[in-house]
Design an enzyme around this catalytic site. Structure first.
Site: not given
Ligand code: PMP
Length: 360
Positions: A99, A166, A190
């Site tokens: 990520w 993030d 989450k």
């Molecule tokens: N950052 C983290 C730490 C994640 O775990 C995730 C996946 N849930 C994301 C970003 C991407 O998030 P999204 O699916 O809301 O784009």
């Protein structure tokens, strides 16, 4: 059979939040019209928006000088929206997982990106500690919890430049010193609600600070235009996930807030990590000091690899849901978000013990 939900997100939510969402879909706020059918301009909805923001402010102790708003597009949209708004020359990123890597990739569309450290060499099983944050960068981006690898930054770091985090997978799991951050963002799915809404907490002086021409939706200032018109609802907000977020945060507050969440999360994680360390069938994948309280990753112990599928089915038969590890780590991952009850962790521990006894 009772199911124990260890999904990594979307994941288990507080039962009372789910129940009130069901009721609101039938009849929102006693209006006789369902939540999915009301106008987002009705006073009842404006109240939910205001209360949701207020819950965020109260629970995280967010100072006045920060704007809080909710947008669509997931955390992945923030990967490019952050640099679009904040990157002028160079940005620094700590690469602690895919990520974080994806966030850095998007920033490269807007300027120079310095990866100050990466743990990719060991499949992101640790958080790099030895690095220097370049003071000539516009911001330093971190991922506080690495959902896939089960590593977590346990403290709010000191940063000489704007710190952007993030916090998709550990927001509201512990108290956070918001003042140390320029911006905090994440997908809700989450600890704070279902998928479909993204939270943004940003210091107000960073709003509208971009030198580049931005599309309205990309510009953070659009979503928090000024003091008088906060909660602008520039476009239709994702009402359903925001409503569930409202109910979820109410539940967090009723239980006593983030100190209580933190205590409960530490207890649950300790229970499971202790079992992983004790049980001859399993080993943890993340280095101990960086182990996440939210996502507990483990694999079969050396020599026991052949039993992986057997354990997976064994656990499934006992009600364990969502414990398959991410494909890039393998093995198992149990996500212990706020709404995951201790009882579920105890059931998983009992299941691991039973499996070990079976193979003695
Ligand atoms: N950052 C983290 C730490 C994640 O775990 C995730 C996946 N849930 C994301 C970003 C991407 O998030 P999204 O699916 O809301 O784009």
């Amino acid at each position: 059979m009772k199911k124990h939900n260890f999904n990594a997100g979307p994941c288990v939510l507080p039962r009372q939040a789910v129940e009130s969402a069901i009721e609101a879909i039938r009849d929102f706020d006693g209006t006789g019209i369902g939540l999915l059918e009301i106008s987002h301009r009705t006073p009842g909805w404006e109240r939910i928006m205001a209360e949701t923001e207020q819950l965020w402010r109260e629970l995280l102790n967010i100072p006045e000088e920060y704007a809080v708003f909710f947008v669509g597009g997931g955390a992945s949209t923030q990967f490019f929206q952050v640099p679009a708004n904040l990157l002028k020359g160079k940005a620094a990123y700590l690469q602690t997982g895919v990520w974080a890597k994806k966030a850095a990739k998007e920033a490269k569309y807007y300027g120079d990106v310095e990866i100050v450290a990466s743990s990719e060499d060991k499949n992101y099983t640790y958080i790099p500690k030895e690095y220097t944050i370049p003071t000539d960068a516009d911001y330093f981006h971190i991922t506080t919890n690495n959902t896939i690898y089960g590593t977590e930054l346990h403290e709010d770091i000191d940063c000489p430049i704007t710190l952007v985090a993030d916090m998709s997978s550990d927001i509201m799991s512990r108290p956070v010193d918001v003042k140390k951050y320029g911006m905090i963002y994440g997908g809700a799915q989450k600890n704070v609600g279902p998928a479909g809404v993204t939270f943004v907490i940003i210091r107000k002086d960073l709003l509208g600070s971009s030198e580049r021409k931005l599309q309205s939706m990309v510009d953070y200032a659009t979503h928090y235009p000024d003091e008088a018109r906060n909660r602008s609802m520039y476009n239709t907000p994702p009402v359903f996930p925001i409503f569930v977020m409202h109910e979820t945060l109410k539940w967090v507050k009723e239980l006593g807030g983030l100190e209580v969440m933190y205590k409960m999360n530490k207890e649950k994680a300790e229970l499971l990590y202790n079992e992983i360390d004790r049980n001859s069938m399993f080993v943890g994948t993340a280095v101990k000091e960086d182990r996440s309280l939210m996502n507990v990753c483990f694999v079969m112990a050396p020599g026991k690899e052949d039993l992986q599928d057997e354990f997976f089915n064994f656990a499934k038969e006992r009600g364990m849901v969502g414990i398959k590890g991410h494909r890039s780590v393998g093995g198992f991952r149990a996500s212990l978000y706020n709404a995951c009850p201790k009882e579920s962790v105890e059931a998983l521990v009992a299941c691991m013990q039973e499996f070990e006894n079976l193979h003695k």
